[in-house]
Enzyme design. Structure first.
Site, short mmCIF file in Angstrom:
data_model
loop_
_atom_site.label_atom_id
_atom_site.label_comp_id
_atom_site.label_asym_id
_atom_site.label_seq_id
_atom_site.Cartn_x
_atom_site.Cartn_y
_atom_site.Cartn_z
N ASP A 1 0.83 -1.22 0.00
CA ASP A 1 0.00 0.00 0.00
C ASP A 1 0.86 1.27 0.00
O ASP A 1 1.94 1.28 0.59
CB ASP A 1 -0.90 -0.03 1.24
N ASN B 1 -10.65 -2.61 -6.44
CA ASN B 1 -9.79 -1.64 -7.13
C ASN B 1 -10.30 -1.25 -8.53
O ASN B 1 -9.85 -0.26 -9.10
CB ASN B 1 -8.34 -2.15 -7.24
C1 FPP Z 1 -2.04 0.24 -3.31
O1 FPP Z 1 -1.53 1.56 -3.25
C2 FPP Z 1 -1.45 -0.43 -4.46
C3 FPP Z 1 -2.15 -0.98 -5.50
C4 FPP Z 1 -3.61 -0.95 -5.59
C5 FPP Z 1 -1.41 -1.61 -6.61
C6 FPP Z 1 -0.29 -2.48 -6.14
C7 FPP Z 1 0.43 -2.95 -7.33
C8 FPP Z 1 1.77 -3.01 -7.41
C9 FPP Z 1 2.69 -2.67 -6.31
C10 FPP Z 1 2.35 -3.52 -8.67
C11 FPP Z 1 2.59 -5.00 -8.50
C12 FPP Z 1 3.01 -5.58 -9.75
C13 FPP Z 1 2.87 -6.87 -10.08
C14 FPP Z 1 3.42 -7.32 -11.34
C15 FPP Z 1 2.17 -7.85 -9.22
P1 FPP Z 1 -2.55 2.74 -3.47
O2 FPP Z 1 -2.64 3.04 -4.91
O3 FPP Z 1 -3.84 2.41 -2.80
O4 FPP Z 1 -1.81 3.89 -2.72
P2 FPP Z 1 -2.50 5.05 -1.87
O5 FPP Z 1 -3.21 4.38 -0.73
O6 FPP Z 1 -1.33 5.87 -1.45
O7 FPP Z 1 -3.42 5.78 -2.80
#
Ligand code: FPP
Length: 250
Positions: free
Chosen positions: A29, A77
Site C-alpha cells: 500500500d 480496485n
Molecule cells: C495500493 O496503493 C497499491 C495498489 C492498488 C497496486 C499495487 C500494485 C503493485 C505494487 C504492482 C505489483 C506488480 C505486479 C506485477 C504484481 P494505493 O494506490 O492504494 O496507494 P495510496 O493508498 O497511497 O493511494
C-alpha cells in the site's frame, strides 16, 4: 521509525537465531501517496511499487521465506479512475514478463489468486503460462493476489460446497474448517503467519480473511510501499519473532 503497533517493549532480536514465518503476506500500500508527494501521477507510484515487488520477492526467497502472498489488485480496485486501472493492467503485463524471468532463475513457483476471468485474454494467457511454467519450482511459493477479495473467495467456497452437498458428493455434517480451507484459492498452503502493511493504514482490506485468523499483523507507519526496503522487511521479521503466538491457547 515507528515500525509497528502494539509491541510494548522492543527486545533486541538476534537475527541469526530468529524464527522466521513460513508464510508472509504483504499489502503493498501507498503507491498513490508516494507519487503525490513527488508531484507525479499515481501511475508513477505503481511503477516504482512494481519494481519493489520484484526486489522484495527475490529477497524473501533468498532468506528462506517459503510462502509469500502479495496483494496487487483487489476486487474493489476496479472502482479507481479508468486511466489508473488501465495503467495498472499494462504494468502487470510488462512487469510480469520481466519478473517471471527472475523467478524462473530463482526457482519460485507463481500462483495467481483471485478471479482471473476479469482480465484481458492476453493477460490471462500470461498468467496461465506463468503458473504452468513455474509449477515445478520448489524454493518458494509466490501467490499474487489479483482481482482478489477475501469475501469473494469465501462466497465462491460456500457456493462450491453447497453444490457438492446438493449433488450428494458431501454430507453437511462433513463440512469442517479444513473443507472450507480446501475450497479457497490457497488450498493446500499453510495459513499466513505474518501480514505486513506499510503506509500507515490499519486495516485488512479484504485480504486473506479466512486464512489470517491467527496471523500476526505488523502495520508500518512511516513507509510507503515504493520505499519499503529489505531492512523494513527485516524489522517486520524481528517484530514477528518478538510475538508470542498462542492460537487461542495459553
Ligand atoms: C495500493 O496503493 C497499491 C495498489 C492498488 C497496486 C499495487 C500494485 C503493485 C505494487 C504492482 C505489483 C506488480 C505486479 C506485477 C504484481 P494505493 O494506490 O492504494 O496507494 P495510496 O493508498 O497511497 O493511494
Amino acid at each position: 521509525m515507528t515500525a509497528v503497533l502494539f509491541t510494548k517493549k522492543k527486545t533486541k532480536i538476534d537475527r541469526s537465531q530468529r524464527v522466521l514465518p513460513v508464510h508472509v503476506g504483504i499489502i503493498m500500500d501507498g503507491n498513490g501517496r508516494w507519487a503525490k508527494k513527488r508531484g507525479l501521477p499515481r501511475q508513477a507510484g505503481h511503477q516504482v511499487g512494481a519494481s519493489n515487488f520484484r526486489k522484495i520477492t527475490r529477497y524473501c526467497q533468498r532468506i528462506g521465506i517459503k510462502y509469500l502472498t502479495v496483494y496487487a489488485f483487489s476486487t474493489e480496485n476496479w472502482k479507481r479512475p479508468k486511466e489508473e486501472v488501465e495503467a495498472l493492467m499494462n504494468l502487470f503485463y510488462d512487469y510480469l514478463v520481466e519478473a517471471l524471468r527472475d523467478f524462473r532463475e530463482d526457482n519460485i513457483r507463481v500462483t495467481f489468486i483471485g478471479d482471473m476471468s476479469a482480465f484481458s485474454p492476453k493477460l490471462q494467457e500470461l498468467m496461465v503460462e506463468t503458473m504452468e511454467l513455474s509449477a515445478d519450482k520448489t524454493s518458494m511459493q509466490l501467490n499474487i493476489a489479483m482481482n482478489y477479495g477475501g469475501r469473494d473467495e469465501l462466497l465462491r467456497a460456500v457456493k462450491a460446497i453447497s453444490n457438492e452437498v446438493a449433488a450428494g458428493a458431501l454430507q453437511e455434517s462433513d463440512i469442517t474448517a479444513e473443507v472450507v480451507s480446501d475450497h479457497l484459492y490457497t488450498a493446500g498452503q499453510p495459513d499466513p503467519d505474518l501480514i505486513i502493511r506499510p503506509s500507515g493504514e490499519y486495516r485488512t482490506s479484504n485480504f486473506l480473511l479466512w486464512q489470517s485468523a491467527y496471523a500476526e499483523y505488523v502495520f508500518m507507519d512511516d513507509i510507503l510501499w515504493p520505499d519499503f526496503s529489505t531492512e523494513n522487511l527485516e524489522e517486520a521479521l524481528d517484530e514477528y519473532a518478538r510475538r508470542h503466538r498462542r492460537f487461542g491457547g495459553v
